[in-house]
Design a protein around this motif. Structure first.
Motif, PDB file in Angstrom:
ATOM      1  N   ALA A   1      -5.709 -15.924  -3.629  1.00  7.04           N
ATOM      2  CA  ALA A   1      -6.458 -15.970  -4.883  1.00  7.04           C
ATOM      3  C   ALA A   1      -5.882 -15.044  -5.946  1.00  7.04           C
ATOM      4  O   ALA A   1      -5.853 -15.392  -7.140  1.00  7.04           O
ATOM      5  CB  ALA A   1      -7.928 -15.641  -4.629  1.00  7.04           C
ATOM      6  N   THR A   2      -5.405 -13.864  -5.541  1.00  7.03           N
ATOM      7  CA  THR A   2      -4.899 -12.911  -6.524  1.00  7.03           C
ATOM      8  C   THR A   2      -3.545 -13.308  -7.092  1.00  7.03           C
ATOM      9  O   THR A   2      -3.120 -12.768  -8.122  1.00  7.03           O
ATOM     10  CB  THR A   2      -4.780 -11.504  -5.897  1.00  7.03           C
ATOM     11  OG1 THR A   2      -3.895 -11.557  -4.768  1.00  7.03           O
ATOM     12  CG2 THR A   2      -6.145 -10.993  -5.449  1.00  7.03           C
ATOM     13  N   LEU A   3      -2.855 -14.245  -6.413  1.00  7.07           N
ATOM     14  CA  LEU A   3      -1.529 -14.654  -6.894  1.00  7.07           C
ATOM     15  C   LEU A   3      -1.613 -15.720  -7.981  1.00  7.07           C
ATOM     16  O   LEU A   3      -0.680 -15.871  -8.779  1.00  7.07           O
ATOM     17  CB  LEU A   3      -0.693 -15.192  -5.722  1.00  7.07           C
ATOM     18  CG  LEU A   3      -0.419 -14.221  -4.573  1.00  7.07           C
ATOM     19  CD1 LEU A   3       0.433 -14.901  -3.510  1.00  7.07           C
ATOM     20  CD2 LEU A   3       0.265 -12.962  -5.081  1.00  7.07           C
ATOM     21  N   VAL A   4      -2.722 -16.453  -8.013  1.00  5.80           N
ATOM     22  CA  VAL A   4      -2.839 -17.565  -8.961  1.00  5.80           C
ATOM     23  C   VAL A   4      -2.859 -17.088 -10.418  1.00  5.80           C
ATOM     24  O   VAL A   4      -2.113 -17.625 -11.252  1.00  5.80           O
ATOM     25  CB  VAL A   4      -4.070 -18.426  -8.631  1.00  5.80           C
ATOM     26  CG1 VAL A   4      -4.299 -19.481  -9.716  1.00  5.80           C
ATOM     27  CG2 VAL A   4      -3.887 -19.112  -7.276  1.00  5.80           C
ATOM     28  N   PRO A   5      -3.672 -16.085 -10.788  1.00  5.15           N
ATOM     29  CA  PRO A   5      -3.639 -15.627 -12.192  1.00  5.15           C
ATOM     30  C   PRO A   5      -2.262 -15.125 -12.622  1.00  5.15           C
ATOM     31  O   PRO A   5      -1.816 -15.405 -13.742  1.00  5.15           O
ATOM     32  CB  PRO A   5      -4.672 -14.491 -12.211  1.00  5.15           C
ATOM     33  CG  PRO A   5      -5.585 -14.780 -11.070  1.00  5.15           C
ATOM     34  CD  PRO A   5      -4.713 -15.379 -10.008  1.00  5.15           C
ATOM     35  N   THR A   6      -1.592 -14.399 -11.737  1.00  2.23           N
ATOM     36  CA  THR A   6      -0.246 -13.913 -12.049  1.00  2.23           C
ATOM     37  C   THR A   6       0.703 -15.070 -12.300  1.00  2.23           C
ATOM     38  O   THR A   6       1.521 -15.042 -13.237  1.00  2.23           O
ATOM     39  CB  THR A   6       0.294 -13.054 -10.889  1.00  2.23           C
ATOM     40  OG1 THR A   6      -0.604 -11.978 -10.644  1.00  2.23           O
ATOM     41  CG2 THR A   6       1.670 -12.497 -11.203  1.00  2.23           C
ATOM     42  N   THR A   7       0.586 -16.103 -11.474  1.00  2.87           N
ATOM     43  CA  THR A   7       1.441 -17.281 -11.624  1.00  2.87           C
ATOM     44  C   THR A   7       1.183 -17.982 -12.950  1.00  2.87           C
ATOM     45  O   THR A   7       2.118 -18.390 -13.651  1.00  2.87           O
ATOM     46  CB  THR A   7       1.204 -18.258 -10.458  1.00  2.87           C
ATOM     47  OG1 THR A   7       1.395 -17.572  -9.219  1.00  2.87           O
ATOM     48  CG2 THR A   7       2.166 -19.431 -10.532  1.00  2.87           C
TER      49      THR A   7
ATOM     50  N   VAL B   1       4.694  -8.079  -3.999  1.00  6.90           N
ATOM     51  CA  VAL B   1       4.422  -9.520  -3.999  1.00  6.90           C
ATOM     52  C   VAL B   1       4.083  -9.998  -5.406  1.00  6.90           C
ATOM     53  O   VAL B   1       4.602 -11.028  -5.871  1.00  6.90           O
ATOM     54  CB  VAL B   1       3.274  -9.853  -3.024  1.00  6.90           C
ATOM     55  CG1 VAL B   1       2.862 -11.318  -3.173  1.00  6.90           C
ATOM     56  CG2 VAL B   1       3.689  -9.570  -1.590  1.00  6.90           C
ATOM     57  N   GLN B   2       3.225  -9.260  -6.114  1.00  8.38           N
ATOM     58  CA  GLN B   2       2.840  -9.663  -7.465  1.00  8.38           C
ATOM     59  C   GLN B   2       4.053  -9.685  -8.399  1.00  8.38           C
ATOM     60  O   GLN B   2       4.183 -10.580  -9.248  1.00  8.38           O
ATOM     61  CB  GLN B   2       1.780  -8.713  -8.017  1.00  8.38           C
ATOM     62  CG  GLN B   2       0.423  -8.802  -7.345  1.00  8.38           C
ATOM     63  CD  GLN B   2      -0.362 -10.028  -7.774  1.00  8.38           C
ATOM     64  OE1 GLN B   2       0.055 -10.789  -8.636  1.00  8.38           O
ATOM     65  NE2 GLN B   2      -1.514 -10.229  -7.156  1.00  8.38           N
TER      66      GLN B   2
ATOM     67  N   LEU C   1       2.354 -22.126  -5.053  1.00  7.82           N
ATOM     68  CA  LEU C   1       2.662 -21.467  -6.325  1.00  7.82           C
ATOM     69  C   LEU C   1       3.449 -22.389  -7.249  1.00  7.82           C
ATOM     70  O   LEU C   1       3.237 -22.377  -8.474  1.00  7.82           O
ATOM     71  CB  LEU C   1       3.446 -20.177  -6.069  1.00  7.82           C
ATOM     72  CG  LEU C   1       2.702 -19.093  -5.270  1.00  7.82           C
ATOM     73  CD1 LEU C   1       3.578 -17.861  -5.110  1.00  7.82           C
ATOM     74  CD2 LEU C   1       1.385 -18.726  -5.929  1.00  7.82           C
ATOM     75  N   SER C   2       4.325 -23.203  -6.686  1.00 12.04           N
ATOM     76  CA  SER C   2       5.060 -24.174  -7.504  1.00 12.04           C
ATOM     77  C   SER C   2       4.105 -25.185  -8.132  1.00 12.04           C
ATOM     78  O   SER C   2       4.304 -25.611  -9.280  1.00 12.04           O
ATOM     79  CB  SER C   2       6.101 -24.913  -6.648  1.00 12.04           C
ATOM     80  OG  SER C   2       7.089 -24.028  -6.174  1.00 12.04           O
TER      81      SER C   2
END
Length: 253
Positions: free
Chosen positions: A74-80, A139-140, A183-184
């Motif tokens: 979940a935390t990776l989606v906004p960064t992406t 990771v971020q 993520l892609s």
């Protein structure tokens, strides 16, 4: 668009969806195909970014069993999303020539990171040896850099993400590949929205390529689950090296 053009785009979309799910770099099949049917470079790049999105979604469906729990992602989606928007706006607002010269070295560098993953881990530290905060930052950062790249150019996005994530995650390559697919897909959805609103999309080309990438993406993701890790890693390194050298040749000519 005549029948021969449609057939070329259909075949390119099927191949690109499969390649994107396995290693990344499928855009280097669909992008030249769009150029070949008469689209100028910027509309071809924009239309290509929109067209490959269904293939990413299909790859997620095909690799869903290897994904970690949703909470971990979940935390990776906004960064992406933020990184992708920055990259897409850069594409629409800046000359492409300078970035074209940098992209090949980014792809070759990412490929080298994956190829020499174990020695690099011994040099910078294994993910399991880092503190939770250090792992989170690493990771971020990798996700943000990959998203900016994906929003701007997109080709070899899978190679970039796999190389970066494999270095900072303590996970199997199959799981890293599954996260890469998710993520892609987020990158693809974000660029679709941005380019649909502001970019010169050729919707006829998209209508032909998109369904083909859907089929290829699912088939490629299922193939990844059956490949031994060393074979998958070798394929990604070979793809990445080939793509990087091709982009370098194209940038210098």
């Amino acid at each position: 668009m005549d029948l021969s053009h449609a057939a070329l785009l259909l075949a390119a979309g099927l191949a690109a969806g499969t390649v994107n799910a396995v290693a990344g770099g499928g855009s280097l099949i669909t992008f030249p195909a769009m150029i070949a049917v008469g689209l100028p470079p910027v509309p071809a790049n924009v239309s290509n970014s929109v067209a490959v999105f269904p293939g990413y979604v299909a790859s997620v469906a095909g690799s869903r069993q290897d994904l970690p729990r949703p909470r971990a992602l979940a935390t990776l989606v906004p960064t992406t999303i933020v990184g992708t928007i920055i990259g897409a706006l850069l594409l629409l607002a800046t000359p492409a020539r300078a970035f074209e010269l940098v992209v090949p070295f980014l792809v070759l560098g990412a490929t080298a990171v994956l190829a020499f993953q174990d020695p690099l881990r011994r040099l910078v530290g294994h993910p399991r040896d880092l503190s939770p905060r250090q792992r989170t930052v690493a990771v971020q950062t990798m996700v943000a850099l990959g998203a900016v790249y994906g929003g701007y150019f997109g080709a070899a996005l899978g190679v970039m993400l796999v190389a970066g994530l494999a270095l900072v995650l303590d996970a199997t390559l199959a799981r890293v590949s599954a996260i890469k697919n998710l993520l892609s897909a987020v990158v693809g959805l974000t660029t679709l929205v941005v380019f649909a609103l502001f970019g010169p999309v050729n919707w006829a080309a998209v209508a032909v390529v998109a369904p083909a990438t859907l089929i290829g993406g699912y088939a490629g993701a299922r193939l990844v689950r059956r490949l031994p890790p060393v074979v998958l890693k070798t394929m990604i390194v070979v793809f990445g090296t080939t793509i990087g050298l091709y982009l370098l040749y194209r940038a210098l000519n």
